[in-house]
Scaffold this motif. Sequence first.
Motif, PDB file in Angstrom:
ATOM      1  N   MET A   1     -61.492  69.013 -48.530  1.00  0.00           N
ATOM      2  CA  MET A   1     -61.345  70.464 -48.334  1.00  0.00           C
ATOM      3  C   MET A   1     -60.003  70.911 -48.913  1.00  0.00           C
ATOM      4  N   THR A   2     -59.935  72.174 -49.270  1.00  0.00           N
ATOM      5  CA  THR A   2     -58.692  72.748 -49.799  1.00  0.00           C
ATOM      6  C   THR A   2     -57.788  73.168 -48.643  1.00  0.00           C
ATOM      7  N   SER A   3     -56.490  72.982 -48.820  1.00  0.00           N
ATOM      8  CA  SER A   3     -55.541  73.419 -47.790  1.00  0.00           C
ATOM      9  C   SER A   3     -54.282  74.012 -48.409  1.00  0.00           C
ATOM     10  N   SER A   4     -53.774  75.046 -47.736  1.00  0.00           N
ATOM     11  CA  SER A   4     -52.509  75.647 -48.169  1.00  0.00           C
ATOM     12  C   SER A   4     -51.443  75.483 -47.088  1.00  0.00           C
ATOM     13  N   THR A   5     -51.664  74.531 -46.173  1.00  0.00           N
ATOM     14  CA  THR A   5     -50.765  74.465 -45.008  1.00  0.00           C
ATOM     15  C   THR A   5     -50.092  73.105 -44.811  1.00  0.00           C
ATOM     16  N   VAL A   6     -49.864  72.386 -45.897  1.00  0.00           N
ATOM     17  CA  VAL A   6     -49.188  71.090 -45.762  1.00  0.00           C
ATOM     18  C   VAL A   6     -47.674  71.299 -45.794  1.00  0.00           C
TER      19      VAL A   6
ATOM     20  N   VAL B   1     -50.520  69.164 -41.413  1.00  0.00           N
ATOM     21  CA  VAL B   1     -51.470  70.069 -42.064  1.00  0.00           C
ATOM     22  C   VAL B   1     -52.267  70.756 -40.956  1.00  0.00           C
ATOM     23  N   SER B   2     -52.538  72.037 -41.159  1.00  0.00           N
ATOM     24  CA  SER B   2     -53.226  72.826 -40.147  1.00  0.00           C
ATOM     25  C   SER B   2     -54.681  73.039 -40.568  1.00  0.00           C
ATOM     26  N   ILE B   3     -55.606  72.573 -39.727  1.00  0.00           N
ATOM     27  CA  ILE B   3     -57.030  72.626 -40.101  1.00  0.00           C
ATOM     28  C   ILE B   3     -57.852  73.233 -38.967  1.00  0.00           C
ATOM     29  N   SER B   4     -58.718  74.169 -39.324  1.00  0.00           N
ATOM     30  CA  SER B   4     -59.586  74.792 -38.329  1.00  0.00           C
ATOM     31  C   SER B   4     -60.672  73.797 -37.883  1.00  0.00           C
ATOM     32  N   PRO B   5     -60.981  73.776 -36.575  1.00  0.00           N
ATOM     33  CA  PRO B   5     -62.060  72.887 -36.102  1.00  0.00           C
ATOM     34  C   PRO B   5     -63.407  73.221 -36.729  1.00  0.00           C
ATOM     35  N   GLU B   6     -63.509  74.394 -37.347  1.00  0.00           N
ATOM     36  CA  GLU B   6     -64.772  74.767 -38.001  1.00  0.00           C
ATOM     37  C   GLU B   6     -65.006  73.998 -39.302  1.00  0.00           C
ATOM     38  N   ARG B   7     -63.944  73.461 -39.863  1.00  0.00           N
ATOM     39  CA  ARG B   7     -64.106  72.695 -41.110  1.00  0.00           C
ATOM     40  C   ARG B   7     -64.777  71.359 -40.811  1.00  0.00           C
ATOM     41  N   TYR B   8     -65.714  70.988 -41.644  1.00  0.00           N
ATOM     42  CA  TYR B   8     -66.426  69.725 -41.462  1.00  0.00           C
ATOM     43  C   TYR B   8     -65.447  68.541 -41.528  1.00  0.00           C
ATOM     44  N   THR B   9     -64.445  68.696 -42.380  1.00  0.00           N
ATOM     45  CA  THR B   9     -63.458  67.630 -42.580  1.00  0.00           C
ATOM     46  C   THR B   9     -62.653  67.358 -41.293  1.00  0.00           C
ATOM     47  N   HIS B  10     -62.504  68.377 -40.446  1.00  0.00           N
ATOM     48  CA  HIS B  10     -61.684  68.287 -39.227  1.00  0.00           C
ATOM     49  C   HIS B  10     -62.045  67.050 -38.398  1.00  0.00           C
TER      50      HIS B  10
ATOM     51  N   GLY C   1     -64.546  76.465 -51.168  1.00  0.00           N
ATOM     52  CA  GLY C   1     -65.608  77.475 -51.184  1.00  0.00           C
ATOM     53  C   GLY C   1     -66.938  76.998 -50.658  1.00  0.00           C
ATOM     54  N   CYS C   2     -67.061  75.724 -50.329  1.00  0.00           N
ATOM     55  CA  CYS C   2     -68.317  75.224 -49.731  1.00  0.00           C
ATOM     56  C   CYS C   2     -67.970  74.107 -48.758  1.00  0.00           C
ATOM     57  N   SER C   3     -68.921  73.782 -47.902  1.00  0.00           N
ATOM     58  CA  SER C   3     -68.643  72.812 -46.842  1.00  0.00           C
ATOM     59  C   SER C   3     -69.394  71.500 -47.044  1.00  0.00           C
ATOM     60  N   GLY C   4     -68.732  70.421 -46.681  1.00  0.00           N
ATOM     61  CA  GLY C   4     -69.339  69.093 -46.697  1.00  0.00           C
ATOM     62  C   GLY C   4     -70.519  68.999 -45.731  1.00  0.00           C
ATOM     63  N   ARG C   5     -70.641  69.989 -44.865  1.00  0.00           N
ATOM     64  CA  ARG C   5     -71.784  70.062 -43.950  1.00  0.00           C
ATOM     65  C   ARG C   5     -73.082  70.246 -44.738  1.00  0.00           C
TER      66      ARG C   5
HETATM   67  C1  FMN Z   1     -56.661  78.296 -51.207  1.00  0.00           C
HETATM   68  C2  FMN Z   1     -57.337  77.844 -49.918  1.00  0.00           C
HETATM   69  C3  FMN Z   1     -56.553  77.330 -48.886  1.00  0.00           C
HETATM   70  C4  FMN Z   1     -57.154  76.914 -47.687  1.00  0.00           C
HETATM   71  N1  FMN Z   1     -56.367  76.400 -46.685  1.00  0.00           N
HETATM   72  C5  FMN Z   1     -56.936  75.990 -45.525  1.00  0.00           C
HETATM   73  C6  FMN Z   1     -56.141  75.417 -44.497  1.00  0.00           C
HETATM   74  O1  FMN Z   1     -54.933  75.201 -44.642  1.00  0.00           O
HETATM   75  N2  FMN Z   1     -56.758  75.067 -43.334  1.00  0.00           N
HETATM   76  C7  FMN Z   1     -58.095  75.249 -43.134  1.00  0.00           C
HETATM   77  O2  FMN Z   1     -58.598  74.927 -42.054  1.00  0.00           O
HETATM   78  N3  FMN Z   1     -58.891  75.772 -44.116  1.00  0.00           N
HETATM   79  C8  FMN Z   1     -58.342  76.122 -45.306  1.00  0.00           C
HETATM   80  N4  FMN Z   1     -59.119  76.613 -46.316  1.00  0.00           N
HETATM   81  C9  FMN Z   1     -60.569  76.724 -46.114  1.00  0.00           C
HETATM   82  C10 FMN Z   1     -61.312  75.412 -46.360  1.00  0.00           C
HETATM   83  O3  FMN Z   1     -60.851  74.734 -47.511  1.00  0.00           O
HETATM   84  C11 FMN Z   1     -62.815  75.719 -46.534  1.00  0.00           C
HETATM   85  O4  FMN Z   1     -63.302  76.341 -45.375  1.00  0.00           O
HETATM   86  C12 FMN Z   1     -63.650  74.505 -46.882  1.00  0.00           C
HETATM   87  O5  FMN Z   1     -64.912  74.946 -47.331  1.00  0.00           O
HETATM   88  C13 FMN Z   1     -63.833  73.546 -45.713  1.00  0.00           C
HETATM   89  O6  FMN Z   1     -64.638  72.484 -46.158  1.00  0.00           O
HETATM   90  P1  FMN Z   1     -65.365  71.487 -45.150  1.00  0.00           P
HETATM   91  O7  FMN Z   1     -66.244  72.295 -44.221  1.00  0.00           O
HETATM   92  O8  FMN Z   1     -66.164  70.573 -46.058  1.00  0.00           O
HETATM   93  O9  FMN Z   1     -64.292  70.755 -44.417  1.00  0.00           O
HETATM   94  C14 FMN Z   1     -58.558  77.009 -47.528  1.00  0.00           C
HETATM   95  C15 FMN Z   1     -59.346  77.507 -48.580  1.00  0.00           C
HETATM   96  C16 FMN Z   1     -58.746  77.909 -49.762  1.00  0.00           C
HETATM   97  C17 FMN Z   1     -59.606  78.416 -50.899  1.00  0.00           C
END
Ligand code: FMN
Length: 186
Positions: free
Chosen positions: A34-39, A51-60, A87-91
């Motif tokens: 997944m992409t992150s901007s919070t490292v 790194v800050s990750i939402s529990p909604e992300r599949y990667t979490h 832009g898409c989920s591993g789900r």
């Molecule tokens: C530029 C950018 C930065 C992002 N940063 C974060 C982040 O720091 N934390 C987070 O939870 N999601 C972040 N996201 C959203 C996840 O990358 C996105 O929801 C992703 O589809 C999750 O994939 P997953 O469901 O396979 O884990 C970011 C997305 C973009 C495009």
Amino acid sequence: MRKIDKPIKHIYKCGIDNMITLITTRVDNKNFVMTSSTVAEVSHSPPILVVSISPERYTHDKIIKRGAFAVNILSIKQKTLAKICGGCSGRNVDKFEKYKIPYHISKGGLPFIEGCFANIGCKLIATHRYGDHTIFVGEMFEAEVYGERTTRHLLLSDMKHPLPSWLYNFLRKIPILHKLKRTLKL
Ligand SMILES: Cc1cc2nc3c(=O)[nH]c(=O)nc-3n(C[C@H](O)[C@H](O)[C@H](O)COP(=O)(O)O)c2cc1C
């Protein structure tokens, strides 16, 4: 400096810029990204980052299951990859398979994405829930550093689209235009 009274969410518009990374992990021989901007690095000795990750992300949950993750520091040339993985989920899709993301498995068994400035393997040492995100605390235990001087790393400000946000959000909701946007890499 001029004071502007705005809701707190506008803080993102005042020029604060973050590094863009791809967070990867591997569970049961499957790769997740997944992409992150919070490292952010928080300690030199021992070397620790968060790194800050939402529990909604599949990667979490995959990171919690594996107890480790990798931070892949992107170059400006990898903007498309950042858009795809954010832009898409591993789900719903195996991003590595579908988008043929080049990678190799590190000595520590984590997916290291090719073409990055650096790939850092981290052992998960703590998690802290704040608001709607979880802070993952990782102790760095391995790294591959490439750091090309002819380019620079990808920043959040590079991810901006050229349209006003109201128009962008409107167009996103129209499936055919959404496809077109992806094709044109907007
Ligand atoms: C530029 C950018 C930065 C992002 N940063 C974060 C982040 O720091 N934390 C987070 O939870 N999601 C972040 N996201 C959203 C996840 O990358 C996105 O929801 C992703 O589809 C999750 O994939 P997953 O469901 O396979 O884990 C970011 C997305 C973009 C495009």
